[in-house]
Design an enzyme around this catalytic site. Structure first.
Site, PDB file in Angstrom:
ATOM      1  N   CYS A  30     -13.249  -2.787  59.354  1.00 44.14           N
ATOM      2  CA  CYS A  30     -12.263  -2.482  58.313  1.00 44.14           C
ATOM      3  C   CYS A  30     -11.149  -3.508  58.386  1.00 44.14           C
ATOM      4  O   CYS A  30     -10.733  -3.923  59.465  1.00 44.14           O
ATOM      5  CB  CYS A  30     -11.690  -1.084  58.516  1.00 44.14           C
ATOM      6  SG  CYS A  30     -10.573  -0.549  57.193  1.00 44.14           S
ATOM      7  N   CYS A  67      -6.234   3.676  64.355  1.00 36.58           N
ATOM      8  CA  CYS A  67      -7.651   3.900  64.018  1.00 36.58           C
ATOM      9  C   CYS A  67      -8.529   2.936  64.798  1.00 36.58           C
ATOM     10  O   CYS A  67      -8.302   1.727  64.801  1.00 36.58           O
ATOM     11  CB  CYS A  67      -7.863   3.706  62.521  1.00 36.58           C
ATOM     12  SG  CYS A  67      -9.585   3.863  62.012  1.00 36.58           S
ATOM     13  N   CYS A  74     -20.051  12.708  56.248  1.00 37.45           N
ATOM     14  CA  CYS A  74     -19.022  11.677  56.216  1.00 37.45           C
ATOM     15  C   CYS A  74     -19.723  10.321  56.367  1.00 37.45           C
ATOM     16  O   CYS A  74     -20.391  10.080  57.365  1.00 37.45           O
ATOM     17  CB  CYS A  74     -18.059  11.947  57.381  1.00 37.45           C
ATOM     18  SG  CYS A  74     -16.839  10.658  57.625  1.00 37.45           S
ATOM     19  N   SER A 109      -4.742   8.895  52.746  1.00 35.54           N
ATOM     20  CA  SER A 109      -4.277   8.972  54.134  1.00 35.54           C
ATOM     21  C   SER A 109      -2.810   8.583  54.156  1.00 35.54           C
ATOM     22  O   SER A 109      -2.463   7.410  54.204  1.00 35.54           O
ATOM     23  CB  SER A 109      -5.108   8.034  55.013  1.00 35.54           C
ATOM     24  OG  SER A 109      -6.453   8.446  54.982  1.00 35.54           O
ATOM     25  N   SER A 152     -11.747   8.595  50.158  1.00 35.12           N
ATOM     26  CA  SER A 152     -10.499   8.596  50.923  1.00 35.12           C
ATOM     27  C   SER A 152      -9.970   7.170  51.026  1.00 35.12           C
ATOM     28  O   SER A 152     -10.715   6.240  51.308  1.00 35.12           O
ATOM     29  CB  SER A 152     -10.775   9.152  52.321  1.00 35.12           C
ATOM     30  OG  SER A 152      -9.590   9.185  53.090  1.00 35.12           O
ATOM     31  N   GLU A 209     -21.955   4.088  61.357  1.00 37.23           N
ATOM     32  CA  GLU A 209     -22.167   5.480  61.727  1.00 37.23           C
ATOM     33  C   GLU A 209     -21.873   6.407  60.558  1.00 37.23           C
ATOM     34  O   GLU A 209     -21.061   6.094  59.686  1.00 37.23           O
ATOM     35  CB  GLU A 209     -21.280   5.836  62.927  1.00 37.23           C
ATOM     36  CG  GLU A 209     -21.753   5.134  64.189  1.00 37.23           C
ATOM     37  CD  GLU A 209     -20.852   5.334  65.401  1.00 37.23           C
ATOM     38  OE1 GLU A 209     -21.396   5.565  66.477  1.00 37.23           O
ATOM     39  OE2 GLU A 209     -19.618   5.261  65.267  1.00 37.23           O
ATOM     40  N   CYS A 248     -12.453  11.906  63.500  1.00 38.06           N
ATOM     41  CA  CYS A 248     -11.743  10.956  62.653  1.00 38.06           C
ATOM     42  C   CYS A 248     -11.182   9.818  63.491  1.00 38.06           C
ATOM     43  O   CYS A 248     -10.531  10.049  64.505  1.00 38.06           O
ATOM     44  CB  CYS A 248     -10.575  11.628  61.956  1.00 38.06           C
ATOM     45  SG  CYS A 248     -11.019  13.008  60.938  1.00 38.06           S
ATOM     46  N   ASN A 299      -0.051   9.900  56.251  1.00 42.24           N
ATOM     47  CA  ASN A 299       0.216   9.626  57.684  1.00 42.24           C
ATOM     48  C   ASN A 299       1.660   9.335  58.079  1.00 42.24           C
ATOM     49  O   ASN A 299       1.983   9.318  59.261  1.00 42.24           O
ATOM     50  CB  ASN A 299      -0.657   8.482  58.207  1.00 42.24           C
ATOM     51  CG  ASN A 299      -2.144   8.773  58.086  1.00 42.24           C
ATOM     52  OD1 ASN A 299      -2.517   9.907  57.847  1.00 42.24           O
ATOM     53  ND2 ASN A 299      -2.981   7.774  58.234  1.00 42.24           N
ATOM     54  N   CYS A 359      -5.026  -0.230  60.417  1.00 44.95           N
ATOM     55  CA  CYS A 359      -4.128   0.874  60.774  1.00 44.95           C
ATOM     56  C   CYS A 359      -4.088   0.958  62.305  1.00 44.95           C
ATOM     57  O   CYS A 359      -5.121   0.882  62.967  1.00 44.95           O
ATOM     58  CB  CYS A 359      -4.619   2.197  60.185  1.00 44.95           C
ATOM     59  SG  CYS A 359      -4.687   2.177  58.385  1.00 44.95           S
TER      60      CYS A 359
HETATM   61  N1  SAH Z   1     -10.012   3.977  55.074  1.00 45.16           N
HETATM   62  C1  SAH Z   1     -10.059   5.283  54.475  1.00 45.16           C
HETATM   63  C2  SAH Z   1     -11.251   6.083  54.940  1.00 45.16           C
HETATM   64  C3  SAH Z   1     -11.215   6.451  56.416  1.00 45.16           C
HETATM   65  S1  SAH Z   1     -10.856   8.119  56.501  1.00 45.16           S
HETATM   66  C4  SAH Z   1      -8.737   6.003  54.705  1.00 45.16           C
HETATM   67  O1  SAH Z   1      -7.899   5.449  55.390  1.00 45.16           O
HETATM   68  O2  SAH Z   1      -8.522   7.054  54.150  1.00 45.16           O
HETATM   69  C5  SAH Z   1     -10.496   8.347  58.158  1.00 45.16           C
HETATM   70  C6  SAH Z   1      -9.300   9.271  58.339  1.00 45.16           C
HETATM   71  O3  SAH Z   1      -9.069   9.410  59.741  1.00 45.16           O
HETATM   72  C7  SAH Z   1      -8.037   8.686  57.747  1.00 45.16           C
HETATM   73  O4  SAH Z   1      -7.287   9.719  57.148  1.00 45.16           O
HETATM   74  C8  SAH Z   1      -7.295   8.165  58.955  1.00 45.16           C
HETATM   75  O5  SAH Z   1      -5.916   8.176  58.745  1.00 45.16           O
HETATM   76  C9  SAH Z   1      -7.734   9.128  60.032  1.00 45.16           C
HETATM   77  N2  SAH Z   1      -7.707   8.577  61.382  1.00 45.16           N
HETATM   78  C10 SAH Z   1      -7.884   7.308  61.759  1.00 45.16           C
HETATM   79  N3  SAH Z   1      -7.795   7.201  63.089  1.00 45.16           N
HETATM   80  C11 SAH Z   1      -7.577   8.438  63.569  1.00 45.16           C
HETATM   81  C12 SAH Z   1      -7.419   8.975  64.879  1.00 45.16           C
HETATM   82  N4  SAH Z   1      -7.498   8.206  65.947  1.00 45.16           N
HETATM   83  N5  SAH Z   1      -7.222  10.303  64.982  1.00 45.16           N
HETATM   84  C13 SAH Z   1      -7.183  11.097  63.893  1.00 45.16           C
HETATM   85  N6  SAH Z   1      -7.350  10.645  62.639  1.00 45.16           N
HETATM   86  C14 SAH Z   1      -7.530   9.336  62.476  1.00 45.16           C
END
Ligand code: SAH
Length: 373
Positions: free
Chosen positions: A112, A119, A105, A245, A222, A92, A364, A247, A116
């Site tokens: 992946c 996610c 995006c 990221s 990212s 997507e 996200c 977090n 995490c």
């Molecule tokens: N793998 C890369 C690119 C993905 S970016 C990375 O981790 O940066 C996607 C972003 O969305 C990341 O910052 C991740 O931390 C965030 N993300 C993932 N799951 C999410 C969720 N359920 N709600 C809000 N943000 C989320």
């Protein structure tokens, strides 16, 4: 289709390819422009190239393409594209029109491997890397869609377009057509730094003046924090934007919600951010997913500030977007506001991302293509 997919090749790689076939190198620029600027789907269209060369190319090479299988538009104008790939997998991409400027995006992998905990994409494991062609084809397909169906531009957006620009990007203020893509963020499915062999050529095609002609200051990669790959990215494509990221503000929590932290703990990650080559006044973007009751207190905000304060930074707060089967909760409005205010009051540039595209599962951490549990 057989032979070499020319959409996998940067301009220097295309030159080499032609040379290897005993052809003139300078043809490469013409062919590259046909592919990436004029969106040629086959060699027949390349009218400034001899018939003989066109025929020979069609025997050894091809030009791949993708079309969206489905496009969903959310109430806020966000569009989610589902792309079928040649082997039946799907990814997507999400278009976010903000004030008449489009940010796209895109995905870098099917699934992946980073796992995490919060996610959705991460719960499916890695199926495979996207090719360079599949990465740039997402952009090209969305461009075509934008020409056919320009996004609706609200009156206030039109006004905004004719006046201000992003305060910190320091370059031209030219308004652009609603059908142009201004920013590319590699924040879709996958960990782009886990697929650098294909992501780096894709970025080179994006920013090539003979290719997709994006400004490198408008391309953002990212990462969840793959330290050696951050170094490689900085070496091989200096000047793109880096988003990390983060977090979590302690190794204890980060180890728990982002397994990558057990390999590259905060200290190493932040050192890699410090060393990342950033031109001029540009900053590292720190993304911070706010998980209700987990990492959203003022203590967290305080630690966050301490961690990043010696790195040119801006912060993107992303309130957790809920998805099925995930135990985390969204933070309260009060927690978001207090966190945001704490940082703003200390002169940090902060953006709290509204959950754009939430109504079509395009926000996200909500992308999954067609992956099934
Ligand atoms: N793998 C890369 C690119 C993905 S970016 C990375 O981790 O940066 C996607 C972003 O969305 C990341 O910052 C991740 O931390 C965030 N993300 C993932 N799951 C999410 C969720 N359920 N709600 C809000 N943000 C989320």
């Amino acid at each position: 289709m057989t032979g070499t997919d020319l959409k996998n090749l940067t301009l220097p790689a295309l030159e080499q390819f032609l040379q290897g076939q005993g052809k003139e190198r300078f043809r490469a620029t013409q062919i590259f422009k046909w592919i990436f600027q004029k969106d040629a789907g086959n060699f027949e269209e390349m009218t400034n190239i001899s018939k003989d060369l066109r025929r020979e190319l069609s025997e050894t090479a091809f030009i791949s393409n993708i079309e969206p299988e489905a496009v969903e538009q959310g109430g806020d104008g966000t569009r989610k594209y589902l792309f079928n790939l040649a082997d039946g997998q799907a990814v997507e991409a999400v278009l976010i029109p903000i004030e008449g400027r489009n940010t796209l995006c895109i995905s870098s992998q099917v699934g992946c491997a980073m796992a995490c905990e919060f996610c959705l994409t991460g719960t499916f494991k890695l199926t495979r890397n996207l090719t360079t062609a599949e990465i740039v084809n997402q952009i090209m397909a969305v461009k075509r869609d934008l020409i056919r169906n320009p996004p609706f531009l609200a009156a206030d957006a039109r006004e905004a377009l004719s006046s201000a620009d992003d305060p910190d990007d320091g370059d031209d203020d030219t308004p652009e057509s609603p059908a142009d893509i201004r920013n590319i963020v590699m924040m879709g499915m996958g960990e782009p730094l886990h697929n650098l062999d294909n992501v780096i050529p894709a970025i080179q095609i994006m920013i090539d003046g003979n290719g997709l002609q994006l400004s490198n200051r408008r391309v953002t990669v990212s990462t969840c924090g793959l330290v050696p790959e951050m170094e490689r990215l900085g070496r091989e494509v200096p000047n793109v934007n880096l988003a990390v990221s983060l977090n979590a503000t302690t190794d204890e929590l980060r180890n728990r919600i982002m397994p990558v932290n057990r390999r590259y703990p905060l200290k190493e990650l932040l050192q890699a951010c410090r060393e990342f080559p950033l031109p001029g006044r540009r900053k590292v973007t720190f993304e911070y997913v706010m998980l209700g009751g987990i990492n959203d207190s003022l203590e967290d905000a305080k630690r966050l500030l301490r961690l990043i304060s010696d790195i040119p930074n801006k912060v993107n707060l992303i309130p957790f977007n809920e998805h099925e089967g995930c135990g985390f909760k969204a933070p309260t409005r009060a927690a978001i506001d207090a966190f945001h205010k704490y940082l703003i009051d200390r002169h940090v540039t902060v953006i709290t991302r509204d959950s754009r595209g939430g109504d079509i599962s395009a926000a996200c951490g909500q992308l999954k293509g067609r992956l099934q549990k």
